[in-house]
Design a protein around this motif. Structure first.
Motif, PDB file in Angstrom:
ATOM      1  N   LEU A  98      43.792  37.715  28.670  1.00 17.06           N
ATOM      2  CA  LEU A  98      43.771  37.285  30.066  1.00 17.06           C
ATOM      3  C   LEU A  98      43.266  35.847  30.191  1.00 17.06           C
ATOM      4  CD1 LEU A  98      44.066  37.863  33.086  1.00 17.06           C
ATOM      5  CD2 LEU A  98      41.807  38.951  33.021  1.00 17.06           C
ATOM      6  N   HIS A  99      42.301  35.482  29.377  1.00 16.56           N
ATOM      7  CA  HIS A  99      41.769  34.123  29.417  1.00 16.56           C
ATOM      8  C   HIS A  99      42.848  33.107  29.045  1.00 16.56           C
ATOM      9  CE1 HIS A  99      38.730  31.120  29.689  1.00 16.56           C
ATOM     10  NE2 HIS A  99      38.713  30.839  28.399  1.00 16.56           N
ATOM     11  N   TYR A 100      43.654  33.429  28.036  1.00 18.11           N
ATOM     12  CA  TYR A 100      44.761  32.545  27.677  1.00 18.11           C
ATOM     13  C   TYR A 100      45.746  32.413  28.831  1.00 18.11           C
ATOM     14  CZ  TYR A 100      43.615  32.031  22.710  1.00 18.11           C
ATOM     15  OH  TYR A 100      43.006  31.703  21.527  1.00 18.11           O
ATOM     16  N   LEU A 101      46.027  33.522  29.485  1.00 18.02           N
ATOM     17  CA  LEU A 101      46.997  33.509  30.580  1.00 18.02           C
ATOM     18  C   LEU A 101      46.476  32.698  31.766  1.00 18.02           C
ATOM     19  CD1 LEU A 101      49.669  34.431  31.711  1.00 18.02           C
ATOM     20  CD2 LEU A 101      48.622  36.610  32.337  1.00 18.02           C
ATOM     21  N   ILE A 102      45.205  32.855  32.084  1.00 20.47           N
ATOM     22  CA  ILE A 102      44.644  32.097  33.201  1.00 20.47           C
ATOM     23  C   ILE A 102      44.569  30.603  32.869  1.00 20.47           C
ATOM     24  CG2 ILE A 102      42.495  31.700  34.481  1.00 20.47           C
ATOM     25  CD1 ILE A 102      42.225  34.704  34.738  1.00 20.47           C
ATOM     26  N   ASN A 103      44.243  30.269  31.626  1.00 21.21           N
ATOM     27  CA  ASN A 103      44.262  28.861  31.232  1.00 21.21           C
ATOM     28  C   ASN A 103      45.671  28.277  31.363  1.00 21.21           C
ATOM     29  OD1 ASN A 103      41.545  28.649  30.686  1.00 21.21           O
ATOM     30  ND2 ASN A 103      41.755  29.053  28.496  1.00 21.21           N
ATOM     31  N   GLU A 104      46.688  29.086  31.025  1.00 19.82           N
ATOM     32  CA  GLU A 104      48.071  28.644  31.188  1.00 19.82           C
ATOM     33  C   GLU A 104      48.376  28.387  32.658  1.00 19.82           C
ATOM     34  OE1 GLU A 104      52.369  28.219  30.473  1.00 19.82           O
ATOM     35  OE2 GLU A 104      50.533  27.843  29.328  1.00 19.82           O
ATOM     36  N   ALA A 105      47.953  29.304  33.518  1.00 20.03           N
ATOM     37  CA  ALA A 105      48.202  29.148  34.955  1.00 20.03           C
ATOM     38  C   ALA A 105      47.512  27.903  35.496  1.00 20.03           C
ATOM     39  CB  ALA A 105      47.724  30.394  35.703  1.00 20.03           C
ATOM     40  N   LYS A 106      46.286  27.684  35.080  1.00 22.60           N
ATOM     41  CA  LYS A 106      45.541  26.537  35.598  1.00 22.60           C
ATOM     42  C   LYS A 106      46.115  25.221  35.075  1.00 22.60           C
ATOM     43  CE  LYS A 106      41.135  26.799  36.431  1.00 22.60           C
ATOM     44  NZ  LYS A 106      41.180  27.016  37.876  1.00 22.60           N
ATOM     45  N   SER A 107      46.598  25.216  33.849  1.00 22.86           N
ATOM     46  CA  SER A 107      47.169  23.980  33.306  1.00 22.86           C
ATOM     47  C   SER A 107      48.491  23.640  33.983  1.00 22.86           C
ATOM     48  CB  SER A 107      47.373  24.116  31.791  1.00 22.86           C
ATOM     49  OG  SER A 107      48.382  25.065  31.493  1.00 22.86           O
ATOM     50  N   ARG A 108      49.235  24.646  34.403  1.00 27.75           N
ATOM     51  CA  ARG A 108      50.544  24.404  35.017  1.00 27.75           C
ATOM     52  C   ARG A 108      50.471  24.172  36.517  1.00 27.75           C
ATOM     53  NH1 ARG A 108      54.229  29.225  33.619  1.00 27.75           N
ATOM     54  NH2 ARG A 108      55.519  28.117  35.142  1.00 27.75           N
ATOM     55  N   PHE A 109      49.536  24.848  37.166  1.00 28.64           N
ATOM     56  CA  PHE A 109      49.523  24.814  38.628  1.00 28.64           C
ATOM     57  C   PHE A 109      48.336  24.056  39.198  1.00 28.64           C
ATOM     58  CE2 PHE A 109      51.793  28.826  37.510  1.00 28.64           C
ATOM     59  CZ  PHE A 109      53.065  28.388  37.877  1.00 28.64           C
ATOM     60  N   GLY A 110      47.621  23.362  38.347  1.00 25.68           N
ATOM     61  CA  GLY A 110      46.595  22.431  38.783  1.00 25.68           C
ATOM     62  C   GLY A 110      45.527  23.025  39.670  1.00 25.68           C
ATOM     63  N   GLU A 111      45.376  22.433  40.838  1.00 21.01           N
ATOM     64  CA  GLU A 111      44.279  22.791  41.730  1.00 21.01           C
ATOM     65  C   GLU A 111      44.625  23.892  42.726  1.00 21.01           C
ATOM     66  OE1 GLU A 111      41.211  21.609  41.264  1.00 21.01           O
ATOM     67  OE2 GLU A 111      42.113  20.632  39.519  1.00 21.01           O
ATOM     68  N   LEU A 112      45.786  24.507  42.599  1.00 19.73           N
ATOM     69  CA  LEU A 112      46.113  25.612  43.496  1.00 19.73           C
ATOM     70  C   LEU A 112      45.089  26.736  43.342  1.00 19.73           C
ATOM     71  CD1 LEU A 112      49.998  25.978  43.106  1.00 19.73           C
ATOM     72  CD2 LEU A 112      48.764  25.234  45.152  1.00 19.73           C
ATOM     73  N   PRO A 113      44.655  27.351  44.434  1.00 21.48           N
ATOM     74  CA  PRO A 113      43.709  28.463  44.320  1.00 21.48           C
ATOM     75  C   PRO A 113      44.317  29.614  43.530  1.00 21.48           C
ATOM     76  CG  PRO A 113      44.554  28.269  46.566  1.00 21.48           C
ATOM     77  CD  PRO A 113      45.007  27.049  45.838  1.00 21.48           C
ATOM     78  N   LEU A 114      43.534  30.170  42.613  1.00 21.71           N
ATOM     79  CA  LEU A 114      44.014  31.244  41.748  1.00 21.71           C
ATOM     80  C   LEU A 114      43.366  32.563  42.145  1.00 21.71           C
ATOM     81  CD1 LEU A 114      44.682  31.067  37.957  1.00 21.71           C
ATOM     82  CD2 LEU A 114      43.547  33.061  38.925  1.00 21.71           C
ATOM     83  N   VAL A 115      44.188  33.517  42.525  1.00 22.77           N
ATOM     84  CA  VAL A 115      43.734  34.865  42.843  1.00 22.77           C
ATOM     85  C   VAL A 115      43.951  35.729  41.612  1.00 22.77           C
ATOM     86  CG1 VAL A 115      44.062  36.898  44.301  1.00 22.77           C
ATOM     87  CG2 VAL A 115      44.306  34.596  45.278  1.00 22.77           C
ATOM     88  N   LEU A 116      42.911  36.417  41.180  1.00 24.68           N
ATOM     89  CA  LEU A 116      43.018  37.340  40.047  1.00 24.68           C
ATOM     90  C   LEU A 116      43.051  38.752  40.600  1.00 24.68           C
ATOM     91  CD1 LEU A 116      43.084  37.913  37.043  1.00 24.68           C
ATOM     92  CD2 LEU A 116      40.574  37.771  37.013  1.00 24.68           C
ATOM     93  N   GLY A 117      44.174  39.436  40.371  1.00 26.53           N
ATOM     94  CA  GLY A 117      44.348  40.771  40.922  1.00 26.53           C
ATOM     95  C   GLY A 117      44.436  41.829  39.848  1.00 26.53           C
ATOM     96  N   GLY A 118      44.247  43.068  40.263  1.00 21.32           N
ATOM     97  CA  GLY A 118      44.371  44.156  39.313  1.00 21.32           C
ATOM     98  C   GLY A 118      44.440  45.508  39.982  1.00 21.32           C
ATOM     99  N   HIS A 119      45.135  46.412  39.314  1.00 26.25           N
ATOM    100  CA  HIS A 119      45.322  47.785  39.773  1.00 26.25           C
ATOM    101  C   HIS A 119      44.640  48.720  38.781  1.00 26.25           C
ATOM    102  CE1 HIS A 119      48.392  51.339  40.046  1.00 26.25           C
ATOM    103  NE2 HIS A 119      47.310  51.596  40.756  1.00 26.25           N
ATOM    104  N   SER A 120      43.708  49.537  39.260  1.00 26.00           N
ATOM    105  CA  SER A 120      43.047  50.540  38.431  1.00 26.00           C
ATOM    106  C   SER A 120      42.353  49.860  37.242  1.00 26.00           C
ATOM    107  CB  SER A 120      44.079  51.587  37.987  1.00 26.00           C
ATOM    108  OG  SER A 120      43.473  52.780  37.579  1.00 26.00           O
ATOM    109  N   LEU A 121      42.723  50.180  36.003  1.00 27.84           N
ATOM    110  CA  LEU A 121      42.131  49.508  34.843  1.00 27.84           C
ATOM    111  C   LEU A 121      42.268  48.000  34.953  1.00 27.84           C
ATOM    112  CD1 LEU A 121      41.039  49.446  31.856  1.00 27.84           C
ATOM    113  CD2 LEU A 121      43.444  49.516  31.162  1.00 27.84           C
ATOM    114  N   GLY A 122      43.407  47.542  35.471  1.00 30.20           N
ATOM    115  CA  GLY A 122      43.606  46.106  35.629  1.00 30.20           C
ATOM    116  C   GLY A 122      42.585  45.472  36.547  1.00 30.20           C
ATOM    117  N   GLY A 123      42.142  46.216  37.560  1.00 25.16           N
ATOM    118  CA  GLY A 123      41.090  45.724  38.429  1.00 25.16           C
ATOM    119  C   GLY A 123      39.761  45.627  37.705  1.00 25.16           C
TER     120      GLY A 123
END
Length: 283
Positions: free
Chosen positions: A92-117
């Protein structure tokens, strides 16, 4: 308008590929943020396509994290292939770093369902500065104290059965036990600790998550459904009570409010009907 489809992606990760699906914001919609979403145990990321399409139509770039052992992940749990919460959090950390590197300063919402939450909450305890808000859907503790009646008594026994099965088999044979699909032994031991004690303890991770969660300074928007027996309101409260009270908003939705009888899984197919509530909460 041409129909859009989820795009399959992967990252190199820490020697293990991190797979995900991506849904981009349509050209004619203003971009307002990014949603990284973690599935429930044993649930393929692609199952959440209706949610991804609904959020992209509302202006969010969406990344659906494929948990190890599921869907397009090349890994399958076995005696020789084990993974737990710590591994999923690293992915998940790799994925969030990817999102932040591509989408810059856009606010990032981290969501999850059940175990994902659960994973979303644990990640927020490690890296609160990386996310703007947390969106939890049908995410509760599996501890018996959050349940009533037959389920309460079952959950006093079932976690011991599941962890014993995982230790004996070298992986979790959830396909035979009717819960969660085939999973890593360590994942079920981590889940089992929460189910037995209502406390997070991640194998080979020195972080005191209970203490860290009590200090998380990230807004948490939690939703549950009165007709969902697997994440009743009391079980969801047991999870969000680990966080500072002033950071949490919890809505337990009735079938009359949302226009359908919600279960632990079918709410995803009705994501478009739920979007006004999700978006309002995230403003």
């Amino acid at each position: 308008m041409q129909e859009r489809h989820l795009q399959e992606r992967h990252l190199k990760g820490n020697g293990i590929p991190v797979h995900f699906y991506e849904e981009s914001v349509p050209d004619d919609v203003e971009t307002v943020g990014v949603l990284v979403f973690n599935p429930a145990m044993g649930t393929k990321a692609r199952f959440y396509e209706p949610l991804a399409k609904a959020f992209s139509a509302a202006g969010y770039h969406v990344l659906l994290h494929e948990l190890r052992g599921n869907g397009i992940s090349p890994l399958r749990a076995s005696r020789r292939c084990d993974f737990g919460y710590k591994d999923l959090l690293q992915d998940l950390h790799y994925l969030i770093n990817e999102a932040k590197s591509r989408f810059g300063e856009l606010p990032l919402v981290l969501g999850g369902h059940s175990l994902g939450g659960q994973l979303s909450l644990l990640y927020s305890a490690q890296h609160p500065a990386n996310i703007s808000q947390i969106l939890l859907v049908a995410c509760g503790t599996p501890h018996w104290s959050g349940f009533r009646g037959k389920q309460k008594w079952l959950l006093k026994v079932v976690p011991y059965l599941f962890t014993s099965s995982a230790l004996a088999a070298g992986y979790f044979p959830g396909d035979r036990l009717g819960f969660g699909g085939i999973q890593g032994k360590t994942l079920i031991l981590d889940w089992g600790h929460l189910a037995k004690r209502n406390q997070f303890k991640v194998t080979d991770d020195e972080c005191d998550y209970e203490q860290a969660l009590a200090q998380v300074d990230v807004p948490v928007k939690a939703f549950c459904f009165v007709s969902d027996p697997y994440a009743p309101k009391a079980a969801v409260r047991k999870i969000v009570e680990k966080l500072p009270a002033d950071q949490v908003q919890l809505q337990c939705l009735t079938n009359e409010e949302i226009g359908f009888k919600a279960t632990h899984l079918n709410w995803v197919k009705h994501a478009e009907q739920l979007m006004p509530r999700f978006i309002q909460a995230l403003r």
